[in-house]
Scaffold this motif. Sequence first.
Motif, mmCIF file in Angstrom:
data_model
loop_
_atom_site.group_PDB
_atom_site.id
_atom_site.type_symbol
_atom_site.label_atom_id
_atom_site.label_comp_id
_atom_site.label_asym_id
_atom_site.label_seq_id
_atom_site.Cartn_x
_atom_site.Cartn_y
_atom_site.Cartn_z
ATOM 1 N N LEU A 10 0.846 -1.200 0.000
ATOM 2 C CA LEU A 10 0.000 0.000 0.000
ATOM 3 C C LEU A 10 0.881 1.250 0.000
ATOM 4 C CD1 LEU A 10 -2.736 1.450 0.320
ATOM 5 C CD2 LEU A 10 -2.529 1.118 2.779
ATOM 6 N N LYS A 11 0.761 2.018 -1.071
ATOM 7 C CA LYS A 11 1.537 3.259 -1.180
ATOM 8 C C LYS A 11 0.580 4.440 -1.062
ATOM 9 C CE LYS A 11 4.915 6.109 -2.568
ATOM 10 N NZ LYS A 11 4.231 7.361 -2.247
ATOM 11 N N THR A 12 0.848 5.307 -0.113
ATOM 12 C CA THR A 12 0.015 6.498 0.047
ATOM 13 C C THR A 12 0.505 7.601 -0.892
ATOM 14 O OG1 THR A 12 1.438 7.116 1.883
ATOM 15 C CG2 THR A 12 -0.629 6.044 2.435
ATOM 16 N N VAL A 13 -0.432 8.294 -1.498
ATOM 17 C CA VAL A 13 -0.094 9.416 -2.375
ATOM 18 C C VAL A 13 -0.731 10.660 -1.761
ATOM 19 C CG1 VAL A 13 -0.111 10.282 -4.741
ATOM 20 C CG2 VAL A 13 -0.205 7.817 -4.314
ATOM 21 N N SER A 14 0.069 11.422 -1.038
ATOM 22 C CA SER A 14 -0.461 12.552 -0.268
ATOM 23 C C SER A 14 0.437 13.765 -0.432
ATOM 24 C CB SER A 14 -0.574 12.166 1.211
ATOM 25 O OG SER A 14 -1.125 13.224 1.966
ATOM 26 N N PRO A 15 0.279 14.474 -1.532
ATOM 27 C CA PRO A 15 1.130 15.657 -1.744
ATOM 28 C C PRO A 15 0.787 16.754 -0.742
ATOM 29 C CG PRO A 15 -0.263 15.209 -3.677
ATOM 30 C CD PRO A 15 -0.667 14.264 -2.624
ATOM 31 N N ARG A 16 1.820 17.547 -0.380
ATOM 32 C CA ARG A 16 1.595 18.629 0.582
ATOM 33 C C ARG A 16 0.863 19.804 -0.043
ATOM 34 N NH1 ARG A 16 4.696 18.840 5.379
ATOM 35 N NH2 ARG A 16 5.997 17.015 5.613
ATOM 36 N N THR A 17 1.079 20.001 -1.344
ATOM 37 C CA THR A 17 0.444 21.144 -1.999
ATOM 38 C C THR A 17 -0.130 20.702 -3.329
ATOM 39 O OG1 THR A 17 2.451 21.788 -3.180
ATOM 40 C CG2 THR A 17 2.127 22.747 -0.987
ATOM 41 N N ARG A 18 -1.011 21.525 -3.883
ATOM 42 C CA ARG A 18 -1.611 21.238 -5.182
ATOM 43 C C ARG A 18 -0.539 21.110 -6.255
ATOM 44 N NH1 ARG A 18 -7.117 22.631 -7.011
ATOM 45 N NH2 ARG A 18 -7.402 23.339 -4.877
ATOM 46 N N GLY A 19 0.477 21.926 -6.134
ATOM 47 C CA GLY A 19 1.540 21.906 -7.139
ATOM 48 C C GLY A 19 2.355 20.631 -7.152
ATOM 49 N N VAL A 41 1.006 17.511 -6.764
ATOM 50 C CA VAL A 41 0.169 16.350 -7.088
ATOM 51 C C VAL A 41 0.765 15.571 -8.260
ATOM 52 C CG1 VAL A 41 -2.065 15.617 -7.973
ATOM 53 C CG2 VAL A 41 -1.955 17.337 -6.161
ATOM 54 N N ARG A 42 1.075 16.270 -9.342
ATOM 55 C CA ARG A 42 1.585 15.610 -10.548
ATOM 56 C C ARG A 42 2.907 14.884 -10.253
ATOM 57 N NH1 ARG A 42 1.379 17.088 -16.505
ATOM 58 N NH2 ARG A 42 3.351 16.339 -17.337
ATOM 59 N N ASP A 43 3.798 15.535 -9.521
ATOM 60 C CA ASP A 43 5.087 14.912 -9.201
ATOM 61 C C ASP A 43 4.894 13.646 -8.360
ATOM 62 O OD1 ASP A 43 6.979 18.030 -8.802
ATOM 63 O OD2 ASP A 43 6.458 16.830 -10.560
ATOM 64 N N ASN A 44 3.993 13.731 -7.389
ATOM 65 C CA ASN A 44 3.741 12.554 -6.544
ATOM 66 C C ASN A 44 3.185 11.398 -7.364
ATOM 67 O OD1 ASN A 44 3.019 13.198 -3.066
ATOM 68 N ND2 ASN A 44 4.546 14.156 -4.372
ATOM 69 N N VAL A 45 2.276 11.717 -8.286
ATOM 70 C CA VAL A 45 1.700 10.671 -9.142
ATOM 71 C C VAL A 45 2.811 10.041 -9.993
ATOM 72 C CG1 VAL A 45 0.218 10.296 -11.163
ATOM 73 C CG2 VAL A 45 -0.643 11.603 -9.208
ATOM 74 N N GLU A 94 6.048 9.949 -9.409
ATOM 75 C CA GLU A 94 6.981 9.166 -8.575
ATOM 76 C C GLU A 94 6.390 7.809 -8.246
ATOM 77 O OE1 GLU A 94 8.714 13.109 -6.291
ATOM 78 O OE2 GLU A 94 7.641 11.574 -5.126
ATOM 79 N N THR A 95 5.087 7.802 -7.946
ATOM 80 C CA THR A 95 4.419 6.545 -7.589
ATOM 81 C C THR A 95 4.363 5.618 -8.785
ATOM 82 O OG1 THR A 95 3.092 7.731 -5.952
ATOM 83 C CG2 THR A 95 2.315 5.543 -6.609
ATOM 84 N N HIS A 96 4.060 6.174 -9.960
ATOM 85 C CA HIS A 96 4.017 5.367 -11.177
ATOM 86 C C HIS A 96 5.375 4.756 -11.457
ATOM 87 C CE1 HIS A 96 4.209 4.659 -15.559
ATOM 88 N NE2 HIS A 96 2.953 4.268 -15.405
ATOM 89 N N ARG A 97 6.412 5.557 -11.294
ATOM 90 C CA ARG A 97 7.779 5.086 -11.548
ATOM 91 C C ARG A 97 8.124 3.924 -10.618
ATOM 92 N NH1 ARG A 97 13.253 6.060 -10.197
ATOM 93 N NH2 ARG A 97 14.579 6.389 -12.014
ATOM 94 N N LEU A 132 -1.933 5.897 -12.919
ATOM 95 C CA LEU A 132 -1.666 4.987 -11.802
ATOM 96 C C LEU A 132 -2.424 3.672 -11.955
ATOM 97 C CD1 LEU A 132 -1.670 7.416 -8.727
ATOM 98 C CD2 LEU A 132 0.288 6.267 -9.770
ATOM 99 N N GLU A 133 -3.581 3.728 -12.610
ATOM 100 C CA GLU A 133 -4.383 2.510 -12.770
ATOM 101 C C GLU A 133 -3.720 1.517 -13.711
ATOM 102 O OE1 GLU A 133 -8.190 4.069 -13.869
ATOM 103 O OE2 GLU A 133 -8.979 3.803 -11.821
ATOM 104 N N ARG A 134 -2.780 1.983 -14.516
ATOM 105 C CA ARG A 134 -2.068 1.050 -15.397
ATOM 106 C C ARG A 134 -1.149 0.139 -14.613
ATOM 107 N NH1 ARG A 134 0.164 5.266 -19.834
ATOM 108 N NH2 ARG A 134 -1.858 6.074 -20.478
ATOM 109 N N VAL A 135 -0.670 0.619 -13.467
ATOM 110 C CA VAL A 135 0.347 -0.151 -12.737
ATOM 111 C C VAL A 135 -0.100 -0.538 -11.334
ATOM 112 C CG1 VAL A 135 2.296 0.774 -14.019
ATOM 113 C CG2 VAL A 135 1.452 2.017 -12.010
#
Lengths: 108, 225
Positions: free
Chosen positions: B150-159, B161-165, B167-170, B204-207
């Motif tokens: 289980l990997k949590t995706v919880s960015p601190r700021t709106r800016g 969000v894309r980077d966190n997604v 990183e998680t995909h990678r 993210l749904e691809r992986v």
Amino acid sequence: MRIAVTASCLDSSRYTFALLWNKCIRVRALCIGGSHTNKHTNDERWFHKTHKHKWSDMCQERFAYSPTDITAADLQMRFVQFCAECGIACKAAIGPLPPTPKGLLDDL
Amino acid sequence: MTPYLYPDHDNIELFVREKGDLVMVSDLGETLRYLDGAGMDVYANPSLLYSVRRLASGYGVLLDSGVLVKGGAPETAGTLFFDVLSATKSVAAMIYGNRSFEPASFNEEVAEFLQTNQMAVERNVPITGRSGTPYVIPFQVRAGSVPVLLKTVSPRTRGRVRDNVNETHRMWSDIEDATWGKSQRVSLLNDDSLPFKSSGVAILERVSTVCRWTEPRSLRAALAA
């Protein structure tokens, strides 16, 4: 966890023992001779009287009550009683608090 | 004694004395004593000390030997009193920057959720990807027939969000498919505080299996599969 002991530089009979969790959360604090006003739970007040803070999720460190288990008159025994209430066996010896340095208040 | 309170609701006390032709109003060190007793040693931290001096100077109040003090002509005593009081309240409020006043982190909330739902959990699981990159997965959950990462995706700021997604995909892309199938890789989006675009979710749904914090039922189902 650690215990912080602080004393007023005006009046060394006023001091505080604080039990800190994670270095910054005051789960218990005993204020000897301090003044406090409860706001959350009741309107109880203390004016230069001993009171004890107890951490809760609702009030955090703002809730105080009059402790019944602090019966000693000297600093060392009060410290031991404070530790005992926290479930801490304490063998530390606190020396007498230093007097206010002469001239400290004069310069202010 | 004033009716104004420190953050722990101890009353703020100010002290007035005459010094020659001046009136000196001070807190006699009680404010820094309060911070010290709460774990904030101002004199041991240059950054905190700078902040205290800066806050106090805004009211013309000095920090002298740990004491907040201001002096002036006797006819200005009322103004002095409220200046020192304002400085005292501002400095004492530094305690709110303390960790004890921060809300629980998202991972802590998730941990509590898993515990409440009686799921066996291992935290901070180290896994090496196919590229040799080490990862630390916040949770490995054993609720169903197979363990789930289980990997949590919880960015601190709106800016962020894309980077966190990304990183998680990678990370998921790099983790061995044979060992951890798609259904055993769960990305939990903290959509309670920030929105996630459908494009990011699709990536993210691809992986992984994507779950949302605002939909706990689907999360329980994904973990128990």
